[in-house]
Design an enzyme around this catalytic site. Sequence first.
Site: not given
Length: 512
Positions: A35, A440
């Site tokens: 990450e 989204h």
Amino acid sequence: MNVSFDYVIAGAGTAGCVLARRLLERTDATVALLEVGGPADRDEVIRADIPAVTSLWGNPEVAWLHRTVPQPGLGGREVDIPQGRVVGGSGSINALMYVRGNPGDFDHWRSLGNPRWGYADLLPYFKAAERYEGGPSSLRGGTGPLHVARYREPSQATKAFLSAATKLGYADGDWDYNGDRQAGGAFVYQSTREGGERRSSTATAYLEPVLTDRRLTVVTGTLIDRVELAGTKAVGVRLAPGGDLVRASREVIVSCGTLSSPAVLMRSGIGPPAHLAEHGIDPRVILPGVGQNLHDHLLVGVGYASQVDLAPPELIAEGGLFTEISHDVPELQFFFGPVQFIDDEYRTEGPGFTFAPVLLHPRSRGELLLRSAHPAELPLVNPRYLEQEADVRVLVRGISLARELAATPAFTGIRDRELAPGPDTDLVSYVRRSATTVWHPVGTCAMGSGDAAVVDAELRVHGVTGLRVVDASIMPAITSGNTNAPTIMIAERAADLITASGEGLIAAGGER
Ligand SMILES: Cc1cc2nc3c(=O)[nH]c(=O)nc-3n(C[C@H](O)[C@H](O)[C@H](O)COP(=O)(O)OP(=O)(O)OC[C@H]3O[C@@H](n4cnc5c(N)ncnc54)[C@H](O)[C@@H]3O)c2cc1C
């Protein structure tokens, strides 16, 4: 770092954290979770209240500050689409609303050529994720990692919103929109830790409990450049800037999210060949669909001043309404909250409330392209918002419906003047001037079998072995509601597919 693991998961977001947990639980494998952002245990990240959440969205320490290219459908505006850049990903900075979607959404996915992705197939995965405060039932999960609770203290205005919906003939607000029926008005469900006051993301609910597992290596602060291919087999993940290789003996799983996963594939030579060549990338696997099919939810604000004081809410939306309009799935979702969630120019001193109709199933489709082959450079994001007139019409209808709700007696004594769009405003121009993202984005590595598909129904990248994409980018079409819960479901299903060699243990009725 030149090391090897059984599974390498690129991106520790909503999906990546679910996968890491489930792979550890269900195999004896070693797992690396990579990450670029930092750990999720910063205080401002796990606090769930409104000011803390919104301040995260422009903070480069925890968010990718994506911005679209100018959008002709929005009068040339560029729209900020922050995405999480921290363990837990966008789920660590999101607004915590918990919405599974409509059963028809998933039946649609199945009808697009994705066997065993219908609602009945997927319900076990939604349940596996969930520790629902109401306890287990045939539709809800009681023992999963993620605590899901109904919004606790809705304001007077939100209670009025639900009775207004009832007055207009929608089902009343005291039922579970994540259960057997979605349409109608309801108080929102949220993912929080038990007690309610702290954020629950997949970082806290799934990953935190297994952080001490010796088979897990979490590397934060590391930028992923690309997937390393040997021929057409994925053998690891190449990091930037040094070029270190993290090897995967079983599989590489890309979970970098809708606005990053396609860029990682393209940098790996997987994508539309002409575009790759423009950036000096050797095309290795021709997949024209990589980066295509980008779409997103859009909202507009219909704001009112309030005659009564309203305490600031914990979430942006306390109540919601799903309206059935066409094709068996709702076309509009409403967020409702006791805040002025409208552009600055319309705001006024004092309390207010906002109806925010959301375009659930945009017809417009856009694309994501590389700006350059450099992994630190953000891609060109072009959702082509409101390119299709039909999308504008749905939002205009949403404004009219908001006005109908506000005009019911339920708001007598609460409703003051309309702040936005205002009585004399042309609604089409208001929509084009003010519509904005609900954060989204989906669809850029779409699941399916046609020419535009990027992954198959087991989320394996077409034409490559040992490589899957598992995140919101695989949705072939967006769901009827906020996208975190379906992304968790996708990762639950992916873990099942990976560990059962495609059989799908949970779906086949097996126990974990
Ligand atoms: C502001 C905001 C509010 C939202 N509100 C809600 C809500 O209320 N309810 C809801 O259901 N949904 C909400 N969403 C949407 C939901 O959170 C997302 O759909 C979901 O988190 C997507 O999960 P993902 O796994 O696909 O990607 P992400 O969770 O975004 O994870 C991708 C991860 O990959 C990492 N990554 C990407 N590229 C690289 C790279 N090159 N190198 C290393 N790491 C990389 C990222 O840093 C990130 O951690 C919201 C989203 C945002 C941004």
